[in-house]
Design an enzyme around this catalytic site. Structure first.
Site, short mmCIF file in Angstrom:
data_model
loop_
_atom_site.label_atom_id
_atom_site.label_comp_id
_atom_site.label_asym_id
_atom_site.label_seq_id
_atom_site.Cartn_x
_atom_site.Cartn_y
_atom_site.Cartn_z
N ASP A 1 15.02 2.93 -4.29
CA ASP A 1 13.96 2.35 -5.12
C ASP A 1 14.73 1.63 -6.24
O ASP A 1 15.91 1.29 -6.06
CB ASP A 1 13.03 3.46 -5.67
N LYS B 1 8.67 11.27 -3.75
CA LYS B 1 9.45 10.35 -4.59
C LYS B 1 10.39 11.19 -5.44
O LYS B 1 10.10 12.35 -5.73
CB LYS B 1 8.52 9.56 -5.50
N1 GLU Z 1 10.93 2.86 -2.64
C1 GLU Z 1 10.26 2.16 -1.60
C2 GLU Z 1 8.77 2.26 -1.79
O1 GLU Z 1 8.30 2.28 -2.90
C3 GLU Z 1 10.76 2.55 -0.21
C4 GLU Z 1 10.65 3.99 0.13
C5 GLU Z 1 11.30 4.37 1.47
O2 GLU Z 1 11.85 3.51 2.12
O3 GLU Z 1 11.21 5.55 1.80
O4 GLU Z 1 7.99 2.28 -0.87
#
Ligand code: GLU
Length: 445
Positions: A164, A124
Site C-alpha cells: 500500500d 489491512k
Molecule cells: N493496498 C491495495 C488496496 O488498497 C492492495 C491490497 C492487496 O493487494 O492485497 O487494495
C-alpha cells in the site's frame, strides 16, 4: 437497524477514530434499506459483526538506524472479516498511520474484496514508520523487524498481506525474505512479490490499469470508447498514479497533473510517455519529489496545493484519503469535469461525494474503481497455489473481466429510477450482500 444508533454506539465504543467512522457511515447509509428488508440479518446482529474487526494485532517494532540509534515504531494488523476467504489487504508504511486509518482501510477492503469475484476476506496493516529519506539498509532492517512480529499471524490460507502507501516491490521482497525464514515455508503468503519468486505479471500496473478499465466501462454507457480529447487530472505520483497515467496515454488522453504530499505539477503540454518514464525513475530509482519534474520541464508547481482547481474533464484521485473536499468537488464540476474515478482509498470527503452525486456526474468510489490491485493479488495467490505463472496477456484479460464484472454489479445495485447509476450505493450493496450471506450461512461466530 437505525444507522444513527449503530454509529452512535460505534463512536462511543471507539472514540476519536474519525476515518473509521467516516468509512462506516458511508456504507451504512447506502445499505440501510436493503439491510432492513432482511430481518434475519438484524436478528443475528450482522451489522455490528460486520463493522467491528474480527481481531487486531498491535506491536512495537524495534530497529537500528544507520547511525546506530535504536528506533521504535508501532506495527498493526487489522483482520477485519474472513467470511468469504482468507484476510487479504495491504500494509501501509506512513508517518500518519494509526488504528483509525487502518480500521477504515480494513473495513473498505472487506467490501472491495467481496466485489472482486475472488474468495478474499478483508484486512489491512502497517506502521507509523516514515520511509522518506531512509537508506535502503534502513528500509531492509525495518521490514525485517516488522516481519519478526507479524509472521506468526499470517499465512497463505490465513492472512495474505501486500503493499500500500510506502510499501512496494522492494519492501514486500524484504518482508517475504524474513517471513520465509521464520515460517519455514515458501507458499507465497505476501502478494506483490517480484516475478522471480512467485509474483504476478501486471501486479504493479493493476490498480492504475484497473481504474481506467473501470472508467472505460462507465464511459461506454455514455457512448465514449476512448480517451481522445479528454483532459485528465491525476493526483499522486506513486505506483497507482503512474500506471494510471500510462493507460490514459495509451487510450489517447492528455494527463496534465501529478502530485505528492508537498505539492502538485501542472503541465499544460501534457505529461507524455517520455516524461512519464522520467517520473517512474524519479520515484522508484532516485526516490525524489515531484517538484523535480517542474524544475526539469519548466512547468507550473504549486507548493502544498492539490490539482483539483485545474480545468479537466476527468479526475483520478490516486494519492490518499480525504485529498478531495467539497470545495474541490465544486470546482471540478464547475470546470466541466464529467467523471471521477478513485485510484486511492476514500480520497473524496463525504461533502465531495455529495457534490458529485447531486450533479449526477460519473463517480466511481475507490472500493470499486481501485479493486484491480487486490484482484491481481488474488490472481497471484492462485498462481502460487497451482505453482504456475500466467502470461501478461492472460492476467490483463482476467483483470479486464473482473473490472467489467464489478462495474456490472454496481449498475445492478446502484441504478436509480431516472437511470443514473449511483456507484457508491451499487458498490456498497453488492459488496455487503455477499459478505452478509456468507456470514449468515456460517452461523454466529
Ligand atoms: N493496498 C491495495 C488496496 O488498497 C492492495 C491490497 C492487496 O493487494 O492485497 O487494495
Amino acid at each position: 437497524m437505525k444507522v444513527e444508533q449503530v454509529l452512535d454506539n460505534l463512536k462511543r465504543r471507539f472514540p476519536n477514530e474519525v476515518e473509521y467512522h467516516q468509512a462506516v457511515t458511508e456504507v451504512l447509509e447506502s445499505i440501510e434499506e436493503v439491510y432492513n428488508a432482511h430481518p434475519e440479518f438484524e436478528k443475528q446482529n450482522l451489522i455490528e459483526r460486520i463493522c467491528i474487526p474480527d481481531r487486531i494485532f498491535s506491536f512495537r517494532i524495534t530497529w537500528v538506524d544507520d547511525k546506530g540509534n535504536v528506533q521504535t515504531n508501532m506495527g498493526y494488523r487489522v483482520q477485519h472479516n474472513n467470511a468469504i476467504g482468507p484476510y487479504k489487504g495491504g500494509l501501509r508504511f506512513h508517518a500518519s498511520v494509526n488504528l483509525s486509518i487502518l480500521k477504515f482501510l480494513a473495513f473498505e477492503q472487506t467490501f472491495k474484496n467481496s466485489l472482486t469475484t475472488l474468495p478474499m476476506g478483508g484486512g489491512k496493516g502497517g506502521s507509523d514508520f516514515n520511509p522518506k529519506g531512509k537508506s535502503n539498509a534502513e528500509i531492509m532492517r525495518f521490514c525485517q523487524a516488522f516481519m519478526i512480529e507479524l509472521w506468526r499471524h499470517i499465512g497463505p490460507e490465513t492472512d495474505v498481506p501486500a503493499g500500500d502507501i510506502g510499501v512496494g516491490g522492494r519492501e514486500v521482497g524484504y518482508m517475504y525474505g524474513m517471513y520465509k525464514k521464520l515460517a519455514r515455508e515458501n507458499t507465497g503468503t505476501l502478494t506483490g512479490k517480484s516475478i522471480e519468486f512467485g509474483g504476478s505479471l501486471i501486479r504493479p500496473e493493476a490498480t492504475g490499469y484497473g481504474n481506467i478499465y473501470f472508467l472505460m466501462n462507465m464511459l461506454k454507457r455514455k457512448g465514449i470508447t476512448d480517451l481522445k480529447g479528454q483532459v485528465v487530472a491525476i493526483s499522486g505520483s506513486g505506483n497507482v498514479a503512474t500506471y494510471t497515467a500510462e493507460k490514459v496515454l495509451e487510450l489517447g488522453g492528455k494527463v496534465i497533473t501529478l502530485s505528492d504530499s508537498n505539492g502538485y505539477i501542472y503541465d499544460a503540454d501534457g505529461i507524455d510517455a517520455e516524461k512519464l518514464k522520467y517520473v517512474f525513475e524519479l520515484k522508484n530509482v532516485y526516490r525524489g519529489r515531484i517538484k523535480e519534474y517542474a524544475d526539469k520541464y519548466g512547468c507550473k508547481y504549486v507548493e502544498g496545493g492539490r490539482p483539483w482547481a485545474e480545468k479537466c474533464t476527468i479526475a483520478l484521485p490516486s494519492a490518499t484519503q480525504n485529498e478531495l473536499n467539497g470545495d474541490d468537488a465544486a470546482a471540478l464540476v464547475k470546470n466541466g469535469c464529467m467523471a471521477v474515478s478513485e485510484g486511492a482509498n476514500m480520497p473524496s470527503t463525504p461533502e465531495a461525494i455529495e457534490v458529485f452525486l447531486k450533479n449526477k456526474i460519473l463517480y466511481a468510489p475507490g472500493k470499486a474503481a481501485n479493486a484491480g490491485g487486490v484482484s491481481v493479488s488474488g490472481l497471484e495467490m492462485t498462481q502460487n497455489s497451482i505453482k504456475l505463472s500466467w502470461s501478461k496477456e492472460e492476467v490483463d484479460q482476467k483483470l479486464k473481466d473482473i473490472m467489467a464484472a464489478i462495474h456490472e454489479s454496481c449498475v445492478k445495485y446502484g441504478t436509480e429510477a431516472d437511470g443514473y447509476v449511483n456507484y457508491v450505493k451499487g458498490a456498497n450493496i453488492a459488496g455487503f450482500m455477499k459478505v452478509a450471506k456468507a456470514m449468515m450461512a456460517q452461523g454466529v461466530i
